[in-house]
Scaffold this motif. Structure first.
Motif, PDB file in Angstrom:
ATOM      1  N   ARG A 242     -44.617 -34.450 -37.215  1.00 39.69           N
ATOM      2  CA  ARG A 242     -43.407 -35.253 -37.045  1.00 39.69           C
ATOM      3  C   ARG A 242     -42.178 -34.359 -37.011  1.00 39.69           C
ATOM      4  O   ARG A 242     -41.253 -34.595 -36.239  1.00 39.69           O
ATOM      5  N   VAL A 243     -42.185 -33.314 -37.835  1.00 30.88           N
ATOM      6  CA  VAL A 243     -41.046 -32.383 -37.814  1.00 30.88           C
ATOM      7  C   VAL A 243     -40.985 -31.676 -36.453  1.00 30.88           C
ATOM      8  O   VAL A 243     -39.899 -31.525 -35.876  1.00 30.88           O
ATOM      9  N   LYS A 245     -41.948 -32.791 -33.572  1.00 27.92           N
ATOM     10  CA  LYS A 245     -41.426 -33.729 -32.578  1.00 27.92           C
ATOM     11  C   LYS A 245     -39.922 -33.916 -32.751  1.00 27.92           C
ATOM     12  O   LYS A 245     -39.190 -34.030 -31.769  1.00 27.92           O
ATOM     13  N   ALA A 246     -39.478 -33.930 -33.998  1.00 29.64           N
ATOM     14  CA  ALA A 246     -38.050 -34.078 -34.255  1.00 29.64           C
ATOM     15  C   ALA A 246     -37.292 -32.890 -33.677  1.00 29.64           C
ATOM     16  O   ALA A 246     -36.215 -33.039 -33.092  1.00 29.64           O
ATOM     17  N   ARG A 248     -38.260 -31.081 -31.164  1.00 31.51           N
ATOM     18  CA  ARG A 248     -38.282 -31.259 -29.711  1.00 31.51           C
ATOM     19  C   ARG A 248     -37.152 -32.198 -29.272  1.00 31.51           C
ATOM     20  O   ARG A 248     -36.477 -31.953 -28.282  1.00 31.51           O
ATOM     21  N   GLU A 249     -36.929 -33.244 -30.047  1.00 30.38           N
ATOM     22  CA  GLU A 249     -35.920 -34.226 -29.667  1.00 30.38           C
ATOM     23  C   GLU A 249     -34.505 -33.700 -29.883  1.00 30.38           C
ATOM     24  O   GLU A 249     -33.649 -33.853 -29.030  1.00 30.38           O
ATOM     25  N   ASP A 250     -34.236 -33.134 -31.042  1.00 27.74           N
ATOM     26  CA  ASP A 250     -32.881 -32.689 -31.367  1.00 27.74           C
ATOM     27  C   ASP A 250     -32.928 -31.849 -32.636  1.00 27.74           C
ATOM     28  O   ASP A 250     -33.013 -32.377 -33.742  1.00 27.74           O
ATOM     29  N   GLU A 252     -30.737 -30.132 -34.141  1.00 26.54           N
ATOM     30  CA  GLU A 252     -29.598 -30.247 -35.062  1.00 26.54           C
ATOM     31  C   GLU A 252     -29.849 -31.344 -36.097  1.00 26.54           C
ATOM     32  O   GLU A 252     -29.502 -31.195 -37.268  1.00 26.54           O
ATOM     33  N   VAL A 253     -30.453 -32.440 -35.629  1.00 28.47           N
ATOM     34  CA  VAL A 253     -30.758 -33.535 -36.555  1.00 28.47           C
ATOM     35  C   VAL A 253     -31.766 -33.071 -37.598  1.00 28.47           C
ATOM     36  O   VAL A 253     -31.592 -33.295 -38.801  1.00 28.47           O
ATOM     37  N   ALA A 254     -32.816 -32.380 -37.114  1.00 24.50           N
ATOM     38  CA  ALA A 254     -33.837 -31.886 -38.053  1.00 24.50           C
ATOM     39  C   ALA A 254     -33.186 -30.992 -39.102  1.00 24.50           C
ATOM     40  O   ALA A 254     -33.495 -31.081 -40.291  1.00 24.50           O
ATOM     41  N   GLY A 380     -32.887 -42.639 -23.068  1.00 24.43           N
ATOM     42  CA  GLY A 380     -31.718 -41.769 -23.143  1.00 24.43           C
ATOM     43  C   GLY A 380     -31.768 -40.988 -24.438  1.00 24.43           C
ATOM     44  O   GLY A 380     -32.440 -41.375 -25.380  1.00 24.43           O
ATOM     45  N   LYS A 381     -31.065 -39.887 -24.434  1.00 20.42           N
ATOM     46  CA  LYS A 381     -31.043 -39.050 -25.662  1.00 20.42           C
ATOM     47  C   LYS A 381     -30.315 -39.783 -26.771  1.00 20.42           C
ATOM     48  O   LYS A 381     -29.329 -40.442 -26.542  1.00 20.42           O
TER      49      LYS A 381
ATOM     50  N   PHE B  53     -22.844 -25.888 -40.389  1.00 26.95           N
ATOM     51  CA  PHE B  53     -23.352 -25.857 -39.014  1.00 26.95           C
ATOM     52  C   PHE B  53     -22.548 -24.835 -38.230  1.00 26.95           C
ATOM     53  O   PHE B  53     -23.012 -24.274 -37.249  1.00 26.95           O
ATOM     54  N   PHE B  85     -23.572 -37.301 -37.412  1.00 22.11           N
ATOM     55  CA  PHE B  85     -22.861 -36.718 -36.272  1.00 22.11           C
ATOM     56  C   PHE B  85     -21.915 -37.728 -35.639  1.00 22.11           C
ATOM     57  O   PHE B  85     -22.145 -38.924 -35.685  1.00 22.11           O
ATOM     58  N   ARG B  89     -26.949 -39.301 -33.129  1.00 20.71           N
ATOM     59  CA  ARG B  89     -28.078 -38.617 -32.511  1.00 20.71           C
ATOM     60  C   ARG B  89     -29.360 -39.249 -33.009  1.00 20.71           C
ATOM     61  O   ARG B  89     -29.786 -39.021 -34.123  1.00 20.71           O
ATOM     62  N   LEU B  91     -33.454 -39.599 -32.660  1.00 21.37           N
ATOM     63  CA  LEU B  91     -34.587 -38.840 -32.150  1.00 21.37           C
ATOM     64  C   LEU B  91     -35.338 -39.785 -31.233  1.00 21.37           C
ATOM     65  O   LEU B  91     -36.159 -40.583 -31.673  1.00 21.37           O
ATOM     66  N   SER B  92     -34.999 -39.713 -29.932  1.00 20.66           N
ATOM     67  CA  SER B  92     -35.360 -40.770 -28.977  1.00 20.66           C
ATOM     68  C   SER B  92     -36.841 -41.116 -28.938  1.00 20.66           C
ATOM     69  O   SER B  92     -37.212 -42.272 -28.977  1.00 20.66           O
ATOM     70  N   LEU B  94     -39.140 -40.724 -30.989  1.00 19.68           N
ATOM     71  CA  LEU B  94     -39.797 -41.087 -32.236  1.00 19.68           C
ATOM     72  C   LEU B  94     -39.437 -42.545 -32.498  1.00 19.68           C
ATOM     73  O   LEU B  94     -38.374 -42.999 -32.073  1.00 19.68           O
ATOM     74  N   LEU B 102     -39.092 -39.110 -41.339  1.00 19.16           N
ATOM     75  CA  LEU B 102     -38.791 -37.686 -41.203  1.00 19.16           C
ATOM     76  C   LEU B 102     -37.810 -37.221 -42.276  1.00 19.16           C
ATOM     77  O   LEU B 102     -37.900 -36.104 -42.783  1.00 19.16           O
ATOM     78  N   ARG B 158     -27.604 -47.172 -33.365  1.00 17.73           N
ATOM     79  CA  ARG B 158     -27.846 -45.752 -33.647  1.00 17.73           C
ATOM     80  C   ARG B 158     -27.011 -45.263 -34.819  1.00 17.73           C
ATOM     81  O   ARG B 158     -27.454 -44.448 -35.619  1.00 17.73           O
TER      82      ARG B 158
END
Lengths: 381, 252
Positions: A242-243, A245-246, A248-250, A252-254, A380-381, B53, B85, B89, B91-92, B94, B102, B158
């Motif tokens: 799961r980490v 995949k996170a 891969r997605e973004d 910065e969020v991880a 979308g992202k 950051f 943020f 953001r 995590l699309s 997921l 997570l 979101r």
């Protein structure tokens, strides 16, 4: 074309055995890359380098008298360490730079083994051969052979059961009857291929002594591919996956959620590299020699093709991609028999053109690959 | 009234632009603190400096008494200070539920060999995390969406997801960057209610926001930033009547 599926001619059976071994090896390569790209989003264009490191390390170690499977695991570990070095040097870069560096690193490996004399002071360019092969001197008695048949049947049976399960689930969710026909057809073809693979491997195992080298490798590669598949499936379904995949997605969020992104990227590169290195050992065994030219970047791109074809981010997809890639290669090989007036070189070129067209078509109409999830891609992202 | 987070003399320049220029900030433990200022005042950069950051050129950041300005961002998050943020953001690819799972801290299953050595413990932790995630999703009204891809959520949803995700880490301090931007009024009220609800449970908040109703309604204390410098600090009432703030930001 149908002879591959139905004939019991000895030559055809041997060829299909070879084909199954090939599929198993490329499935492992695809699964390793899929962990890096499909799940973590790391662009690794250096697959051939990882394969070369794994292949050479295994071969050279086994020639010093180290047991074969120990050598193989060591080969995988050396490839993982190669990934570690590559990762420490490049993972802080943006991803497009990572892609460039990995291509360069793979070429570097190839040039090193081309110039270095690794065995008996012979120049690297003439390659290495005469190294030990798995189960080449194995003389199984009848019960052992039944056991081997049972193990392989277990692998194909499990795949068949999964296929049936998948088909049933999809049939429920699909409404249009046209899609139902299509789905059933795909399942029938898949089942046919699996049953054929099981029949061929059963015959091969029962007559193990007829061709120990081919049959030994067939047994080991199918089993190892199944093992690798289970390994990556377990991993990507875990919180660890799961980490990835996170990231891969973004990433910065991880990071904001307390995940050590750099460490996870390294782990993904290393475990993917380990798998690729193991596949490299099989790659060497199957050719029973290693030449530096066997590790050019077209190997890398073939692995990418089959991964994209099957669906990046889906392990069963990648395994199916490997099968389709090799079945396509085999079937089109026979084109020259059907079209004797066309020179073979032109047919070879056409095969590549056609697979290119196929990929372009796939990108347009099914960008997620055969088993990928369309919904995922259009988000979308 | 001790400070959970304090920043002193933070400096950051990008080329010739002095984005943050010797600015201070303090968040009192258990409070909801606001950070306001005109566009381009350096608020988001300030957030990035606090969470490391972006590394500050100079200055000290302390969280619960420890210096954190040299700490990697993920370590800061693990200490109990989580940021969100400005542009939410998700995590699309997921699911909404996975987004929250997570965020759970100290997961056994996030170390890869534990996946084989301690499957039972991982399964148990997953179950507990799932229960907690469902509780949070229920409270932010996203429980119907639990198994949908997060990429399918609307902008406002979101924002909620991000706050929920931050809560999932069991933080002591949450930095929210414009939680109400682009969110409809009913949802804004809802978000404010959640913030107050969690604040009563002991979580401190630092909020950047342009919506003055939100700031004035929620915050105990407000810091005003302009051109990278501190302009004023005080209670919402004091800020509203501060001449310098009126001139630079709020308008007469």
């Amino acid at each position: 074309m149908f002879s591959y599926l139905f004939s019991f001619d000895a030559g055809i059976l041997t060829y299909v055995s070879f084909l199954i071994t090939n599929i198993a090896i490329y499935a492992m390569l695809g699964l390793g890359l899929n962990l890096q790209w499909g799940f973590t989003g790391l662009i690794n264009f250096g697959v051939a380098g990882f394969v070369a490191v794994g292949a050479y390390a295994t071969v050279v170690l086994s020639m010093t008298g180290l047991p074969l499977f120990v050598s193989m695991v060591a080969g995988g570990l050396v490839a993982a360490i190669f990934g570690l070095g590559l990762g420490i040097a490049t993972l802080r870069l943006r991803e497009d730079y990572l892609a460039i560096v990995t291509i360069g690193a793979a070429e570097l490996v190839r040039l090193v083994v081309n110039n270095e004399s690794l065995v008996d002071g012979k120049p690297g360019a003439i390659g290495i051969n005469g190294f030990p092969l798995p189960l080449a001197n194995f003389r199984p008695d009848i019960f052992t052979r039944y056991g081997m048949v049972l193990m392989l049947t277990g692998v194909f049976g499990l795949a068949l059961w999964k296929l049936g399960h998948w088909c049933r689930r999809r049939l429920v969710s699909v409404r249009e009857s046209k899609n139902k026909v299509w789905l059933t057809a795909v399942t029938v073809v898949g089942a046919l291929v699996l049953v054929r693979a099981d029949v061929v491997t059963t015959i091969a195992m029962l007559n193990f002594k007829d061709n120990q080298v081919v049959n030994g490798l067939l047994f080991c590669s199918v089993l190892m591919a199944a093992l690798v598949f289970l390994l990556v499936e377990t991993l990507v379904r875990s919180p660890w996956g799961r980490v990835l995949k996170a990231i891969r997605e973004d990433e910065e969020v991880a990071k904001a959620l307390g995940k050590n992104v750099f460490s996870y990227k390294l782990q993904s590169l290393m475990i993917g590299g380990f798998i690729t290195g193991i596949a490299g050992a099989f790659y060497a065994w199957q050719q029973s020699n290693v030449y530096p030219d066997n590790f050019k970047s077209d190997l890398t791109f073939n692995v990418w093709i089959l991964m994209v074809l099957g669906g990046a981010g889906s392990n069963p997809g990648v395994a199916i991609g490997a099968a389709i890639f090799w079945i396509y290669t085999t079937l089109t090989r026979d084109l020259s028999k059907l079209l004797p007036m066309v020179p073979t070189s032109q047919i070879d070129a056409f095969r590549m053109v056609f697979i290119g067209l196929l990929l372009i078509g796939l990108m347009v109409w099914r960008p997620q690959g055969l088993l990928g999830n369309r919904d995922e891609l259009t988000l979308g992202k | 009234m001790s400070a959970i987070l304090s920043a002193t003399g933070l400096v950051k320049s990008f080329g010739g632009v002095q984005a943050v220029d010797r600015a201070d900030l303090e968040v009192i433990s258990g409070s909801i603190t606001g950070l306001i200022g005109p566009n381009g005042a350096g608020k988001t950069t300030f957030f990035n400096l606090l969470s490391n950051f972006i590394t500050p050129d100079d200055g000290i950041v302390q969280f619960k008494g420890d210096r954190i300005d040299k700490l990697q961002p993920h370590r800061i998050a693990r200490k109990g200070m989580v940021r969100t943020f400005q542009v939410a953001r998700a995590l699309s690819r997921l699911s909404v539920l996975e987004n929250l799972l997570l965020a759970t801290q100290n997961q056994t299953g996030e170390t890869f060999w534990n996946v084989w050595t301690q499957p039972k413990r991982i399964a148990l932790e997953e179950k507990q995390a799932r229960d907690r995630a469902m509780e949070i999703l229920d409270s932010i009204g996203l429980i119907q969406k639990a198994n949908d891809y997060a990429g399918g959520l609307s902008g406002g949803q979101r924002k909620l997801l991000e706050i929920g995700r931050a809560m999932m880490t069991k933080p002591e301090l949450i930095l929210l960057d414009e939680p109400a931007a682009g969110v409809n009024p009913t949802l804004i009220n809802q978000i404010c209610d959640y913030i107050q609800y969690w604040n009563r449970q002991g979580v401190s908040f630092l909020i950047i926001e342009h919506n003055m109703d939100v700031i004035m309604g929620l915050c105990d204390r407000v810091w005003v930033l302009a051109e990278g410098r501190n302009l004023a600090v005080g209670t919402p009432e004091e800020i509203q009547t501060n001449d310098k703030v009126l001139e630079a930001y709020l308008g007469a």
